[in-house]
Design a protein around this motif. Structure first.
Motif, PDB file in Angstrom:
ATOM      1  N   ASP A 245       0.791  -1.410   0.063  1.00  0.00           N
ATOM      2  CA  ASP A 245       0.015   0.127   0.021  1.00  0.00           C
ATOM      3  C   ASP A 245       0.742   1.162   0.206  1.00  0.00           C
TER       4      ASP A 245
ATOM      5  N   TYR B 215       0.680   3.841  -2.963  1.00  0.00           N
ATOM      6  CA  TYR B 215       0.047   5.596  -2.702  1.00  0.00           C
ATOM      7  C   TYR B 215       1.389   6.499  -3.042  1.00  0.00           C
TER       8      TYR B 215
ATOM      9  N   TYR C  46      -3.967  10.972  -2.426  1.00  0.00           N
ATOM     10  CA  TYR C  46      -2.836   9.843  -2.276  1.00  0.00           C
ATOM     11  C   TYR C  46      -2.021  10.358  -0.858  1.00  0.00           C
TER      12      TYR C  46
ATOM     13  N   ALA D   5      -4.135   9.200   2.076  1.00  0.00           N
ATOM     14  CA  ALA D   5      -3.771   7.494   1.982  1.00  0.00           C
ATOM     15  C   ALA D   5      -2.669   7.094   2.428  1.00  0.00           C
ATOM     16  N   LEU D   6      -1.311   7.755   1.989  1.00  0.00           N
ATOM     17  CA  LEU D   6      -0.222   7.404   2.613  1.00  0.00           C
ATOM     18  C   LEU D   6       0.061   7.617   4.195  1.00  0.00           C
TER      19      LEU D   6
ATOM     20  N   VAL E  55      -8.824   8.605  -1.064  1.00  0.00           N
ATOM     21  CA  VAL E  55      -8.528   8.768  -2.721  1.00  0.00           C
ATOM     22  C   VAL E  55      -9.648   9.019  -3.659  1.00  0.00           C
TER      23      VAL E  55
ATOM     24  N   GLN F  61      -8.331  -0.957  -4.935  1.00  0.00           N
ATOM     25  CA  GLN F  61      -7.398  -0.133  -5.299  1.00  0.00           C
ATOM     26  C   GLN F  61      -7.077  -0.068  -6.730  1.00  0.00           C
TER      27      GLN F  61
END
Length: 440
Positions: A22, A26, A56, A59-60, A87, A213
């Motif tokens: 992940d 990202y 992103y 999400a990161l 996202v 994703q």
């Protein structure tokens, strides 16, 4: 390698260290968005990129928090779906809404990509609907313009694509209705409804985070969602057609494939793959039904439009995409086929030889190991469309959205001998060592 082994390999390699992958996904996606924001000439792409960087990044950051605080309690906030949602909202819905409103400034037909709030395919498809209502064909006679034709005079799609422009043609005209009838909304709605229909047909299987994703928030999908959209509608219909064939509904699958190929001809090979799937599962009589329905629906959709202006139909739908029209298609990307063809006449011949060799190899694979489940078929379609995109001299980088989405959808399809396993894996890509982090 069969789709069952591919699914096993993807699940094992992707889910053994889900948070690590992940992070990579990202981070790379954010880097792609930064590159577009700094260097791309298209206004819509840069707007998407600025929103996507934030999506992103959220999400990161969430993934880093999960990675650095293992074992803590956090309820739904510790689900990997939170990153997907960030996202989707910040990097997809927000730029789409911004661009829908910004489009009201009316710069669609200017030759200034740095001002476009929608990519040309959006307004070309909307125009095609107006032309269809006015003259019975969505295709302009490029020989009767009174000037040399330009690229945007062309509508390089089949008649079915015109349906997405009908809301604007019928109800547009005010700021509110122009926003609500933007073709991008109907591309997205079609993709969502097709995905939902396929999920229902397959018995409501669990959806892994990794599938979401790839299908939804991968950069190619997110960018297309906000700025264009027709490819998402097409790939959604392909997934629905595969689900119908995989659940032994050959006539309905043939109908969907007829509609999708009558919207975009490049996906015609998918009909061959699904025909082989029907033959492998149900036999020759079912294949005959599939083919007859496919041909009949194609005839009903295409022949009336063709008869209105045969030469315009051929110019727009066949000659222009093949590079044989009065105007050369500008489609080009730094992919192997284009780079090889760009070296000169010998390179162009070599590119087509490689493309033909790849087509023969895929056909041999299809005959040698015919698909017997929906996942088998999606794998072969993904490989075929991905190969076509990589090796065709005139193609677009964005067409890689097809193999990416199809591989993501494949993770939700039961493969041979694995239906019970897929159905019993609810939700979110949970793995034994990371269940608290990936619960839905």
């Amino acid at each position: 390698m069969g789709s069952h082994r591919v699914q096993q390999w993807l699940r094992r390699s992707w889910e053994e260290r889900p948070l690590g992958l992940d992070l990579v996904l990202y981070l790379v996606a954010a880097g792609y968005a930064v590159a577009l924001a700094l260097a791309d000439k298209h206004y819509g792409f840069r707007i998407w990129a600025n929103f996507a960087i934030a999506g992103y990044a959220l999400a990161l950051a969430h993934t880093c928090w999960l990675r650095l605080t293992p074992g803590r309690q956090g309820g739904r906030w510790r689900s990997r779906w939170v990153g997907v949602g960030a996202v989707a909202v910040v990097g997809m819905l927000a730029p789409l809404v911004f661009l829908l409103v910004r489009r009201l400034t009316g710069v669609d037909w200017l030759d200034t990509p740095w001002s476009w709030s929608a990519q040309p395919e959006v307004w070309v498809i909307e125009r095609s609907a107006s032309l269809l209502l006015a003259g019975g064909t969505p295709y302009t006679d490029v020989t009767a313009l009174g000037r040399p034709p330009a690229v945007n005079d062309y509508t390089p799609y089949g008649p079915v694509m015109t349906v997405f422009g009908l809301p604007r043609a019928l109800a547009g005209g005010t700021p509110v209705t122009d926003v609500l009838t933007d073709a991008r909304l109907y591309f997205a709605l079609t993709a969502v409804l097709c995905a939902w229909g396929a999920w229902r047909l397959l018995g409501r299987p669990g959806i892994p985070v990794r599938a979401a994703q790839l299908v939804a928030v991968f950069p190619l999908t997110a960018l297309t969602f906000a700025t264009a959209g027709p490819d998402l509608a097409i790939v959604g219909l392909l997934v629905l057609g595969a689900a119908l064939a995989a659940t032994d509904r050959p006539a309905l699958s043939g109908t969907v494939l007829a509609l999708v190929t009558s919207a975009k001809l490049i996906v015609l090979p998918a009909a061959v793959v699904l025909g082989v799937l029907v033959l492998a599962r149900l036999g020759r009589r079912a294949l005959a039904r599939f083919v007859l329905v496919l041909l009949a629906v194609c005839a009903v959709v295409n022949v009336p439009v063709y008869l209105v202006h045969p030469d315009a139909f051929a110019e727009h739908v066949i000659r222009f995409p093949a590079g044989l029209g009065a105007v050369t298609s500008p489609a080009a990307s730094p992919l192997p086929g284009h780079l090889i063809a760009g070296t000169g006449p010998v390179g162009k011949v070599l590119a087509f030889v490689l493309l033909a060799a790849a087509a023969l190899a895929i056909m041999w694979w299809l005959i040698r190991r015919p698909p017997v489940a929906g996942a088998d078929a999606l794998l072969r379609i993904a490989v075929g469309l991905g190969t076509f995109t990589m090796l065709t001299p005139a193609t677009r980088f964005g067409y890689l959205v097809y193999p990416v989405v199809l591989l993501g959808a494949m993770l939700c399809f039961p493969s041979q001998g694995s239906a019970s396993r897929v159905a019993a894996t609810p939700g979110s890509g949970t793995t034994p060592e990371s269940a608290p982090l990936t619960s839905s």
